[in-house]
Design a protein around this motif. Structure first.
Motif, PDB file in Angstrom:
ATOM      1  N   LEU A  27      81.506  60.286  71.084  1.00 51.40           N
ATOM      2  CA  LEU A  27      82.404  59.444  70.283  1.00 51.40           C
ATOM      3  C   LEU A  27      81.915  58.002  70.184  1.00 51.40           C
ATOM      4  CD1 LEU A  27      85.843  60.853  71.513  1.00 51.40           C
ATOM      5  CD2 LEU A  27      84.436  61.589  69.572  1.00 51.40           C
ATOM      6  N   ARG A  28      80.616  57.837  70.234  1.00 50.28           N
ATOM      7  CA  ARG A  28      80.005  56.519  70.077  1.00 50.28           C
ATOM      8  C   ARG A  28      79.167  56.491  68.801  1.00 50.28           C
ATOM      9  NH1 ARG A  28      78.675  57.551  75.651  1.00 50.28           N
ATOM     10  NH2 ARG A  28      80.003  56.360  77.062  1.00 50.28           N
ATOM     11  N   VAL A  56      94.135  54.155  61.565  1.00 48.25           N
ATOM     12  CA  VAL A  56      94.158  53.653  62.939  1.00 48.25           C
ATOM     13  C   VAL A  56      92.904  54.102  63.682  1.00 48.25           C
ATOM     14  CG1 VAL A  56      95.380  53.740  65.140  1.00 48.25           C
ATOM     15  CG2 VAL A  56      96.669  53.567  62.998  1.00 48.25           C
ATOM     16  N   SER A  57      92.605  55.375  63.592  1.00 52.68           N
ATOM     17  CA  SER A  57      91.465  55.942  64.305  1.00 52.68           C
ATOM     18  C   SER A  57      90.140  55.489  63.701  1.00 52.68           C
ATOM     19  CB  SER A  57      91.572  57.465  64.282  1.00 52.68           C
ATOM     20  OG  SER A  57      90.514  58.053  64.983  1.00 52.68           O
ATOM     21  N   ALA A  58      90.027  55.567  62.385  1.00 53.08           N
ATOM     22  CA  ALA A  58      88.789  55.154  61.727  1.00 53.08           C
ATOM     23  C   ALA A  58      88.563  53.660  61.832  1.00 53.08           C
ATOM     24  CB  ALA A  58      88.826  55.561  60.254  1.00 53.08           C
ATOM     25  N   GLY A  59      89.669  52.899  61.883  1.00 50.02           N
ATOM     26  CA  GLY A  59      89.562  51.448  61.942  1.00 50.02           C
ATOM     27  C   GLY A  59      88.814  50.937  63.153  1.00 50.02           C
ATOM     28  N   LEU A  60      88.825  51.700  64.243  1.00 50.29           N
ATOM     29  CA  LEU A  60      88.102  51.297  65.454  1.00 50.29           C
ATOM     30  C   LEU A  60      86.601  51.208  65.166  1.00 50.29           C
ATOM     31  CD1 LEU A  60      89.986  53.645  67.963  1.00 50.29           C
ATOM     32  CD2 LEU A  60      90.375  51.195  67.613  1.00 50.29           C
ATOM     33  N   TYR A  61      86.076  52.186  64.464  1.00 44.58           N
ATOM     34  CA  TYR A  61      84.649  52.190  64.136  1.00 44.58           C
ATOM     35  C   TYR A  61      84.344  51.219  62.990  1.00 44.58           C
ATOM     36  CZ  TYR A  61      84.621  56.422  66.982  1.00 44.58           C
ATOM     37  OH  TYR A  61      84.753  57.325  68.016  1.00 44.58           O
ATOM     38  N   ALA A 135      94.173  64.139  70.468  1.00 43.58           N
ATOM     39  CA  ALA A 135      94.698  62.773  70.481  1.00 43.58           C
ATOM     40  C   ALA A 135      93.795  61.842  71.269  1.00 43.58           C
ATOM     41  CB  ALA A 135      96.111  62.764  71.048  1.00 43.58           C
ATOM     42  N   GLY A 136      93.264  62.325  72.390  1.00 42.72           N
ATOM     43  CA  GLY A 136      92.350  61.507  73.172  1.00 42.72           C
ATOM     44  C   GLY A 136      91.055  61.250  72.436  1.00 42.72           C
ATOM     45  N   ARG A 137      90.585  62.267  71.749  1.00 41.44           N
ATOM     46  CA  ARG A 137      89.331  62.144  70.999  1.00 41.44           C
ATOM     47  C   ARG A 137      89.457  61.116  69.889  1.00 41.44           C
ATOM     48  NH1 ARG A 137      87.834  64.322  66.130  1.00 41.44           N
ATOM     49  NH2 ARG A 137      85.666  64.911  65.823  1.00 41.44           N
ATOM     50  N   ASP A 138      90.562  61.158  69.137  1.00 47.30           N
ATOM     51  CA  ASP A 138      90.741  60.239  68.013  1.00 47.30           C
ATOM     52  C   ASP A 138      91.437  58.938  68.399  1.00 47.30           C
ATOM     53  OD1 ASP A 138      89.590  62.207  66.448  1.00 47.30           O
ATOM     54  OD2 ASP A 138      90.976  61.896  64.791  1.00 47.30           O
ATOM     55  N   ARG A 139      91.842  58.852  69.658  1.00 41.47           N
ATOM     56  CA  ARG A 139      92.510  57.652  70.187  1.00 41.47           C
ATOM     57  C   ARG A 139      93.732  57.265  69.350  1.00 41.47           C
ATOM     58  NH1 ARG A 139      87.566  53.573  71.190  1.00 41.47           N
ATOM     59  NH2 ARG A 139      86.633  54.717  69.461  1.00 41.47           N
ATOM     60  N   ILE A 140      94.598  58.275  69.139  1.00 41.19           N
ATOM     61  CA  ILE A 140      95.838  58.034  68.417  1.00 41.19           C
ATOM     62  C   ILE A 140      97.023  58.510  69.238  1.00 41.19           C
ATOM     63  CG2 ILE A 140      94.775  58.194  66.123  1.00 41.19           C
ATOM     64  CD1 ILE A 140      95.844  61.041  65.940  1.00 41.19           C
TER      65      ILE A 140
END
Length: 272
Positions: A27-28, A56-61, A135-140
């Motif tokens: 996930l990096r 939310v999830s995509a915004g991190l990257y 949820a953990g994978r996508d951090r949501i």
């Protein structure tokens, strides 16, 4: 307006999927790919993210890459300008939502979880052990209440690969939705006409960029229409066979820097 008609570049935009393309199994963002995209932007190119994740999830990257461009999210059901908060495209499941919620979800096989995405929130429709990992994978955060509006998409998550029976069940209760496989165990239910390819057309037209000036890269079947829409469609070397067959260019594996391979193909030795 996004940059277009960049002198010296064969492709003004690079549109990239995230998971399995730019983002590795840990996930990096693959460092080599990130550096290549930075160099491409320095030369005047524009980078757009197109993903099944939500804002939310995509915004991190998106923030990690330092991008300000609109994002194609929810597999093309939405285009969001994170800078202004505007929705440039905002589709929902409409009349399919009620039969999906009331008939399909109760009929799902044991172990299959269901999540509805509405706004920037994710709601549990059917609980299953696989949802915690997702949820953990996508951090949501997964909410336990019900969405107040027809969601943008619903994701069915199975315990193991082999989505054909699940797809047949979904088509029986919700014949009008579009079904897409975004991972080996993810079946996504989208509004009719939604997809990364159609969304790319909407964004390119809005920004005045010709499709033949766009290069796109992805690894899973949900990327196929995007690769066919762009002037150059590139498949990740360890991606799904369907995507490789649809691509005009097959590059190396994700972890080795698939996106960097595409950048090097686009701008040659200037990225080195």
């Amino acid at each position: 307006m996004l940059t277009s008609a960049v002198p010296g570049l064969a492709y003004d935009w690079i549109v990239t999927d995230l998971d399995g393309t730019l983002v590795d199994r840990d996930l990096r963002i693959v460092r080599r790919s990130a550096e290549a995209l930075r160099r491409y932007r320095e030369l005047g190119g524009t980078v757009v993210v197109a993903t099944g994740r939500n804002e939310v999830s995509a915004g991190l990257y998106h923030r990690e890459l330092g991008l300000t461009t609109p994002m194609i999210v929810c597999n093309g059901a939405r285009i969001t300008d994170r800078h202004s908060g505007a929705r440039l495209l905002d589709l929902d499941l409409g009349a399919s939502w009620q039969p999906l919620r009331d008939r399909l979800v109760p009929a799902l096989p044991h172990g299959v979880g269901a999540i509805a995405f509405a706004g920037e929130r994710a709601f549990v429709l059917r609980q299953a052990p696989v949802l915690a990992e997702y949820a953990g994978r996508d951090r949501i955060e997964l909410r336990e209440d019900e969405p107040r509006q027809a969601p943008t998409k619903v994701m069915l998550i199975a315990e193991r690969p082999g989505l054909e029976p699940l797809a047949r069940l979904a088509a029986r209760y919700c014949p009008d939705v579009r079904l897409l496989q975004s991972e080996a165990t993810y079946l996504e239910m989208l509004p009719p006409g939604a997809g990364k390819g159609p969304a790319l057309r909407v964004l390119a037209e809005r920004e005045g960029v010709a499709l033949d000036r766009i290069a796109a890269i992805g690894d899973n079947p949900n990327d196929t229409d995007m690769l066919r829409t762009a002037g150059l469609g590139a498949a990740v070397g360890d991606g799904h066979p369907q995507v490789r067959a649809a691509a005009g260019l097959v590059v190396g594996p994700c972890a080795g820097g698939a996106v960097a391979d595409l950048v090097e193909h686009v701008i040659g030795d200037r990225v080195r």
